[in-house]
Design a protein around this motif. Sequence first.
Motif, mmCIF file in Angstrom:
data_model
loop_
_atom_site.group_PDB
_atom_site.id
_atom_site.type_symbol
_atom_site.label_atom_id
_atom_site.label_comp_id
_atom_site.label_asym_id
_atom_site.label_seq_id
_atom_site.Cartn_x
_atom_site.Cartn_y
_atom_site.Cartn_z
ATOM 1 N N ASN A 1 0.827 -1.210 0.000
ATOM 2 C CA ASN A 1 0.000 0.000 0.000
ATOM 3 C C ASN A 1 0.859 1.255 0.000
ATOM 4 O O ASN A 1 1.835 1.362 0.741
ATOM 5 N N HIS A 2 0.491 2.208 -0.839
ATOM 6 C CA HIS A 2 1.043 3.570 -0.778
ATOM 7 C C HIS A 2 0.234 4.295 0.295
ATOM 8 O O HIS A 2 -0.438 3.662 1.111
ATOM 9 N N ARG A 3 0.264 5.611 0.296
ATOM 10 C CA ARG A 3 -0.536 6.345 1.280
ATOM 11 C C ARG A 3 -2.007 5.961 1.136
ATOM 12 O O ARG A 3 -2.480 5.640 0.048
ATOM 13 N N TYR A 4 -2.720 6.022 2.257
ATOM 14 C CA TYR A 4 -4.138 5.679 2.211
ATOM 15 C C TYR A 4 -4.960 6.839 1.677
ATOM 16 O O TYR A 4 -5.895 6.641 0.911
ATOM 17 N N GLY A 5 -4.625 8.046 2.080
ATOM 18 C CA GLY A 5 -5.382 9.218 1.640
ATOM 19 C C GLY A 5 -4.516 10.461 1.662
ATOM 20 O O GLY A 5 -3.281 10.390 1.714
ATOM 21 N N LEU A 6 -5.156 11.585 1.659
ATOM 22 C CA LEU A 6 -4.448 12.865 1.653
ATOM 23 C C LEU A 6 -3.867 13.223 3.014
ATOM 24 O O LEU A 6 -3.070 14.155 3.108
ATOM 25 N N PHE A 7 -4.222 12.490 4.036
ATOM 26 C CA PHE A 7 -3.911 12.881 5.408
ATOM 27 C C PHE A 7 -2.674 12.222 5.999
ATOM 28 O O PHE A 7 -2.132 12.700 6.989
ATOM 29 N N ASP A 8 -2.208 11.087 5.422
ATOM 30 C CA ASP A 8 -1.156 10.324 6.094
ATOM 31 C C ASP A 8 0.204 10.436 5.418
ATOM 32 O O ASP A 8 1.157 9.763 5.817
ATOM 33 N N MET A 9 0.311 11.284 4.412
ATOM 34 C CA MET A 9 1.591 11.515 3.734
ATOM 35 C C MET A 9 1.465 12.797 2.924
ATOM 36 O O MET A 9 0.382 13.126 2.434
ATOM 37 N N ILE A 10 2.560 13.516 2.789
ATOM 38 C CA ILE A 10 2.570 14.686 1.909
ATOM 39 C C ILE A 10 3.216 14.273 0.594
ATOM 40 O O ILE A 10 4.364 13.832 0.561
ATOM 41 N N MET A 11 2.445 14.364 -0.472
ATOM 42 C CA MET A 11 2.960 14.080 -1.796
ATOM 43 C C MET A 11 2.847 15.348 -2.633
ATOM 44 O O MET A 11 1.750 15.801 -2.957
ATOM 45 N N LEU A 12 3.988 15.903 -2.965
ATOM 46 C CA LEU A 12 4.036 17.129 -3.753
ATOM 47 C C LEU A 12 4.078 16.745 -5.221
ATOM 48 O O LEU A 12 5.137 16.498 -5.796
ATOM 49 N N LYS A 13 2.903 16.689 -5.832
ATOM 50 C CA LYS A 13 2.813 16.284 -7.228
ATOM 51 C C LYS A 13 3.035 17.477 -8.157
ATOM 52 O O LYS A 13 3.294 18.586 -7.705
ATOM 53 N N ASP A 14 2.923 17.243 -9.460
ATOM 54 C CA ASP A 14 3.267 18.274 -10.435
ATOM 55 C C ASP A 14 2.475 19.564 -10.235
ATOM 56 O O ASP A 14 3.044 20.669 -10.301
ATOM 57 N N ASN A 15 1.174 19.435 -9.954
ATOM 58 C CA ASN A 15 0.366 20.644 -9.760
ATOM 59 C C ASN A 15 0.750 21.398 -8.497
ATOM 60 O O ASN A 15 0.747 22.635 -8.469
ATOM 61 N N HIS A 16 1.081 20.669 -7.434
ATOM 62 C CA HIS A 16 1.558 21.330 -6.222
ATOM 63 C C HIS A 16 2.843 22.112 -6.522
ATOM 64 O O HIS A 16 3.003 23.265 -6.105
ATOM 65 N N VAL A 17 3.764 21.451 -7.223
ATOM 66 C CA VAL A 17 5.046 22.084 -7.552
ATOM 67 C C VAL A 17 4.834 23.323 -8.412
ATOM 68 O O VAL A 17 5.412 24.387 -8.161
ATOM 69 N N ASP A 18 3.966 23.198 -9.420
ATOM 70 C CA ASP A 18 3.733 24.333 -10.312
ATOM 71 C C ASP A 18 3.045 25.482 -9.585
ATOM 72 O O ASP A 18 3.409 26.655 -9.770
ATOM 73 N N TYR A 19 2.050 25.179 -8.749
ATOM 74 C CA TYR A 19 1.368 26.225 -7.994
ATOM 75 C C TYR A 19 2.297 26.893 -6.987
ATOM 76 O O TYR A 19 2.174 28.096 -6.702
ATOM 77 N N ALA A 20 3.227 26.113 -6.429
ATOM 78 C CA ALA A 20 4.138 26.658 -5.419
ATOM 79 C C ALA A 20 5.257 27.485 -6.029
ATOM 80 O O ALA A 20 5.889 28.282 -5.334
ATOM 81 N N GLY A 21 5.511 27.268 -7.316
ATOM 82 C CA GLY A 21 6.567 28.027 -7.976
ATOM 83 C C GLY A 21 7.823 27.238 -8.251
ATOM 84 O O GLY A 21 8.805 27.787 -8.756
ATOM 85 N N GLY A 22 7.820 25.955 -7.928
ATOM 86 C CA GLY A 22 8.976 25.115 -8.215
ATOM 87 C C GLY A 22 9.226 24.103 -7.115
ATOM 88 O O GLY A 22 8.579 24.114 -6.064
ATOM 89 N N ILE A 23 10.173 23.201 -7.374
ATOM 90 C CA ILE A 23 10.514 22.146 -6.416
ATOM 91 C C ILE A 23 10.967 22.733 -5.083
ATOM 92 O O ILE A 23 10.475 22.345 -4.008
ATOM 93 N N ARG A 24 11.924 23.652 -5.121
ATOM 94 C CA ARG A 24 12.444 24.225 -3.879
ATOM 95 C C ARG A 24 11.347 24.896 -3.069
ATOM 96 O O ARG A 24 11.225 24.681 -1.861
ATOM 97 N N GLN A 25 10.559 25.722 -3.723
ATOM 98 C CA GLN A 25 9.503 26.440 -3.005
ATOM 99 C C GLN A 25 8.495 25.472 -2.379
ATOM 100 O O GLN A 25 8.053 25.684 -1.245
#
Length: 286
Positions: free
Chosen positions: A158-182
């Motif tokens: 099993n990977h993470r069960y839901g949005l609550f038990d792991m932080i996964m910074l996917k492509d949209n998160h990265v793009d909205y944040a301004g990049g990998i570092r941000q």
Amino acid sequence: MQAAPYLTPEALTTFIRTALAEDLGDGDHSSRASIPAMARKRARLLVKGEGVLAGVELAQLIFAEVDETLQMEVRLQDGARVQHGDVAFVVEGPARSILTAERLVLNCMQRMSGVATYTAHLQELLAGTRARLLDTRKTTPNFRLCEKWAVLIGGGTNHRYGLFDMIMLKDNHVDYAGGIRQAIEATHAYLRELGRQLPIEVETRTLAEVQQALEVGGIDRIMLDNMSPAQLREAVALVADRYPLEASGGITEQTIAEVAATGVDYISVGALTHSADSLDMSLKAF
């Protein structure tokens, strides 16, 4: 089989009661209309295909929730390899109760056995490599518990069960944040403020993004999304075991062995839960 923290008595009871309420409404009028209240009968779970059996333990819980006087004789356990004609179990007790539970038991077991069968098939294709097969959140709404349980029964992880038990910074998160570092630095600040510790995985689409993730650090896993086998090998060499690597994106049974051979630690396959065929079976009176 790995521990599954989501398989709690409370979660299982909630799932079963919700599913029964959906099917029963104000009562099983077909059974009440045609079967005497005191009739006691037997039925057997007949497998009508080949694969890996899953959902037997859940079936026991469903029968007990419908009627605690129902008795189930288990003949094949979860994870057993089955073929057409096998009998997984026999249930005996009030006939009305057997019929009331029948459809929920079959719906769960057919779907779970299909997921377990496909998982086992892909797992076999990884033999001789370090890669572990992961599921995803691409599950049927309100049926995730059963589908992820079936992945475990089939030998997957099993990977993470839901949005609550792991932080996964996917492509949209990265793009909205301004990049990998941000994205990573904002995540670190968020967790400090929250006073929480959660595993962090960051999705990368290019080797340049892999390098950026390495430079920032403070993560637990790097996902390599839609990369070719050649790119995956380069990423494995670049990371040099500093972080576990997960290959993801459009991986099929035709390509999974080649992906595993690149040296990645994990391979996530959404098709385990969104595209597996159900295993045919029926509950037959006798």
